[in-house]
Design an enzyme around this catalytic site. Structure first.
Site, PDB file in Angstrom:
ATOM      1  N   LYS A 214       2.989 -15.278   1.802  1.00  0.00           N
ATOM      2  CA  LYS A 214       3.358 -16.026   0.589  1.00  0.00           C
ATOM      3  C   LYS A 214       4.874 -16.194   0.591  1.00  0.00           C
ATOM      4  O   LYS A 214       5.576 -15.709  -0.314  1.00  0.00           O
ATOM      5  CB  LYS A 214       2.863 -15.288  -0.667  1.00  0.00           C
ATOM      6  CG  LYS A 214       1.380 -15.476  -0.948  1.00  0.00           C
ATOM      7  CD  LYS A 214       1.004 -16.869  -1.477  1.00  0.00           C
ATOM      8  CE  LYS A 214       1.472 -17.054  -2.899  1.00  0.00           C
ATOM      9  NZ  LYS A 214       1.142 -18.429  -3.384  1.00  0.00           N
TER      10      LYS A 214
ATOM     11  N   ASP B 247      -6.642  -7.213   3.586  1.00  0.00           N
ATOM     12  CA  ASP B 247      -7.770  -6.568   2.899  1.00  0.00           C
ATOM     13  C   ASP B 247      -8.634  -7.629   2.229  1.00  0.00           C
ATOM     14  O   ASP B 247      -9.864  -7.649   2.377  1.00  0.00           O
ATOM     15  CB  ASP B 247      -7.223  -5.583   1.862  1.00  0.00           C
ATOM     16  CG  ASP B 247      -8.329  -4.868   1.100  1.00  0.00           C
ATOM     17  OD1 ASP B 247      -9.309  -4.457   1.742  1.00  0.00           O
ATOM     18  OD2 ASP B 247      -8.205  -4.737  -0.134  1.00  0.00           O
TER      19      ASP B 247
ATOM     20  N   TYR C 173       0.830  -1.212   0.000  1.00  0.00           N
ATOM     21  CA  TYR C 173       0.000   0.000   0.000  1.00  0.00           C
ATOM     22  C   TYR C 173       0.863   1.260   0.000  1.00  0.00           C
ATOM     23  O   TYR C 173       0.461   2.284  -0.534  1.00  0.00           O
ATOM     24  CB  TYR C 173      -0.909   0.024   1.235  1.00  0.00           C
ATOM     25  CG  TYR C 173      -2.213  -0.714   1.042  1.00  0.00           C
ATOM     26  CD1 TYR C 173      -2.229  -2.093   0.837  1.00  0.00           C
ATOM     27  CD2 TYR C 173      -3.423  -0.033   1.069  1.00  0.00           C
ATOM     28  CE1 TYR C 173      -3.416  -2.767   0.662  1.00  0.00           C
ATOM     29  CE2 TYR C 173      -4.620  -0.707   0.894  1.00  0.00           C
ATOM     30  CZ  TYR C 173      -4.608  -2.072   0.692  1.00  0.00           C
ATOM     31  OH  TYR C 173      -5.792  -2.734   0.521  1.00  0.00           O
TER      32      TYR C 173
ATOM     33  N   ASP D  97     -12.564  -9.345   3.474  1.00  0.00           N
ATOM     34  CA  ASP D  97     -13.807  -9.292   2.686  1.00  0.00           C
ATOM     35  C   ASP D  97     -14.390 -10.702   2.536  1.00  0.00           C
ATOM     36  O   ASP D  97     -15.601 -10.893   2.607  1.00  0.00           O
ATOM     37  CB  ASP D  97     -13.564  -8.692   1.285  1.00  0.00           C
ATOM     38  CG  ASP D  97     -13.913  -7.210   1.207  1.00  0.00           C
ATOM     39  OD1 ASP D  97     -13.660  -6.502   2.201  1.00  0.00           O
ATOM     40  OD2 ASP D  97     -14.433  -6.763   0.159  1.00  0.00           O
TER      41      ASP D  97
ATOM     42  N   ASP E 169      -2.925 -18.090   0.112  1.00  0.00           N
ATOM     43  CA  ASP E 169      -3.938 -18.627  -0.817  1.00  0.00           C
ATOM     44  C   ASP E 169      -4.683 -19.796  -0.176  1.00  0.00           C
ATOM     45  O   ASP E 169      -5.908 -19.887  -0.262  1.00  0.00           O
ATOM     46  CB  ASP E 169      -3.299 -19.028  -2.171  1.00  0.00           C
ATOM     47  CG  ASP E 169      -2.062 -19.902  -2.044  1.00  0.00           C
ATOM     48  OD1 ASP E 169      -1.542 -20.072  -0.921  1.00  0.00           O
ATOM     49  OD2 ASP E 169      -1.605 -20.423  -3.086  1.00  0.00           O
TER      50      ASP E 169
HETATM   51  C1  IPM Z   1     -10.621  -1.375   3.238  1.00  0.00           C
HETATM   52  C2  IPM Z   1     -10.658  -0.712   1.883  1.00  0.00           C
HETATM   53  C3  IPM Z   1      -9.444   0.179   1.705  1.00  0.00           C
HETATM   54  C4  IPM Z   1      -8.208  -0.695   1.681  1.00  0.00           C
HETATM   55  C5  IPM Z   1      -9.447   1.104   0.470  1.00  0.00           C
HETATM   56  C6  IPM Z   1     -10.701   1.928   0.393  1.00  0.00           C
HETATM   57  C7  IPM Z   1      -8.254   2.004   0.476  1.00  0.00           C
HETATM   58  O1  IPM Z   1     -10.799  -1.653   0.875  1.00  0.00           O
HETATM   59  O2  IPM Z   1     -10.508  -0.676   4.256  1.00  0.00           O
HETATM   60  O3  IPM Z   1     -10.746  -2.603   3.309  1.00  0.00           O
HETATM   61  O4  IPM Z   1      -7.855  -1.256   0.631  1.00  0.00           O
HETATM   62  O5  IPM Z   1      -7.587  -0.825   2.728  1.00  0.00           O
HETATM   63 MN    MN Z   2     -11.180  -3.675   1.620  1.00  0.00          MN
END
Ligand code: IPM
Ligand code: MN
Ligand code: NAD
Length: 365
Positions: free
Chosen positions: A192, A248, A141, A252, A224
């Protein structure tokens, strides 16, 4: 003296879910349960529209000075074409970096009432309680160089840099192990190392930290495989510690185990101040600005409200009130109230405001 909260609703559903937090704060203040003074700023696309930057210097200063920052969400198609450094997400990244919020705690808890709302079978997710500890101020990042070069022959070359130093891995692993001690006493470190030098160092440091925590079970896992295992058998996990990018993505995926991305709260924490013990903190749902449903009043406010519960717990030591708020969330879910994202069995759904009001009513009861 009042404790200061700096509210950054952001864009899209960010403003809709933050409105429910503001109602909650008004109520806890009126009840004498809290003494919060709040200020509001702009971040993301709305800040770009107002100031030409994803966050103004003035709002950055307020975020740095506040006892806690409460963040909604940023981004949306309206700002697809703005310069890269000024895109909405840059505001959030600057907050994380400048406040040095290196530890992002993303709990994926499946509320009993929602075991059937997950895309996975009930028996896979029922009772799920995992914590993803995501490194938040390093890795790809922020690594330099980060650029696109024109090679002049009709070709371009894009570079992002994945970089970690020992101290960054060490401190995030210690956060993970300390938290594991308070819960299931198991840490998986996901990297990884089979293809990345940063993964080799990550694993070396994770093992060194693990040696200081003999009472916590430690396992390495390739990132993975971790993604696969999260879907196959998520209850094998207690705490997962991983880098910024894998965290990240894995969080999700973990969100869907709980029913919806609209359920996942998070806390982004800095190191405790040596003198006062206080840490900088920003509380943010894991989800984004949800452009597809923004403005419709149907977003699920639970990830935001549960993030606020974490602010009460981690930044203000109000453990009882945090527990009550989380119990109120579980309570309304138990009564069958659902926003669209967690709806089951063609049940009637309610909107953001109704869900916020129901949680507040439950809290007050
Ligand atoms: C998160 C989001 C952020 C990230 C973006 C919006 C910069 O996806 O907080 O999960 O990638 O960290
Ligand atoms: Mn995210
Ligand atoms: P998103 O999280 O905004 O939405 C993904 C899907 O989940 C959408 O279908 C959305 O409707 C649904 N969803 C998300 N939150 C919900 C909620 N509370 N209630 C009901 N449904 C919900 O991800 P995206 O669509 O990939 O990204 C949209 C924008 O948000 C992008 O600009 C992205 O960069 C940004 N983003 C910001 C943050 C943040 O501010 N922390 C996090 C992720 C994405």
């Amino acid at each position: 003296m009042a404790q200061t909260l700096f509210l950054l609703p952001g864009d899209g559903i960010g403003t809709e879910i933050m409105a429910e937090v503001e109602k909650l704060i008004a109520w806890t203040n009126a009840q004498g349960l809290t003494d919060f003074s709040t200020d509001r700023g702009l971040v993301g696309g709305c800040a770009y529209d107002a100031y030409g930057e994803a966050i103004s210097e003035d709002d950055m200063a307020k975020a740095l000075a506040a006892d806690a920052v409460i963040f909604g969400a940023v981004g949306g198609p309206k700002w697809d074409k703005v310069p890269y450094e000024k895109r909405p997400e840059a505001g959030l990244l600057r907050l994380r970096k400048d406040l040095q919020l290196f530890a992002n705690l993303r709990p994926a808890i499946c509320y009993p009432a929602l075991a059937d709302a997950s895309a996975l079978k009930r028996e896979i997710v029922e009772g799920l309680d995992i914590l993803i500890v995501r490194e938040l101020t390093g890795g790809v990042y922020f690594g330099e160089p980060k650029e696109i070069t024109d090679l002049g022959n009709g070709q371009k070359r894009a570079v992002d840099t994945q970089v970690y130093e020992t101290y960054e891995i060490d401190r995030i692993c210690r956060v993970a192990f300390d938290l594991a001690r308070t819960r299931g006493k198991k840490v998986h470190s996901a990297d990884k190392k089979n293809v990345m030098k940063s993964g080799v160092l990550w694993d070396e440091v994770a093992h060194a930290v693990a040696a200081d925590y003999a009472d916590v079970k430690f396992e390495h896992i390739l990132a993975d495989n971790c993604a696969m295992q999260l879907v196959r058998n998520p209850k094998q996990f207690d705490v997962i510690v991983t880098d910024n990018l894998f965290g990240d993505i894995l969080s999700d995926a973990a969100a869907m185990l709980t029913g919806s991305l609209g359920m996942l709260p998070s806390a982004s924490l800095g190191a405790p101040d040596k003198a006062t013990g206080k840490r900088k903190a920003l509380y943010e749902p894991v989800h984004g600005s949800a452009p597809d449903i923004a403005g419709k009043g149907i977003a699920n406010p639970i990830a935001m409200l549960a993030s606020f519960a974490r602010a009460l717990r981690y930044s203000f030591g109000m453990v009882e009130l945090a527990n009550r708020l989380e119990a109120a969330i579980a309570g309304v879910l138990g009564e069958g109230l659902r926003t669209g994202d967690i709806a089951q069995d063609n049940r009637k759904t309610i909107g953001t405001e109704e869900m916020g009001a129901a949680i507040l009513r439950k809290l007050a009861a």
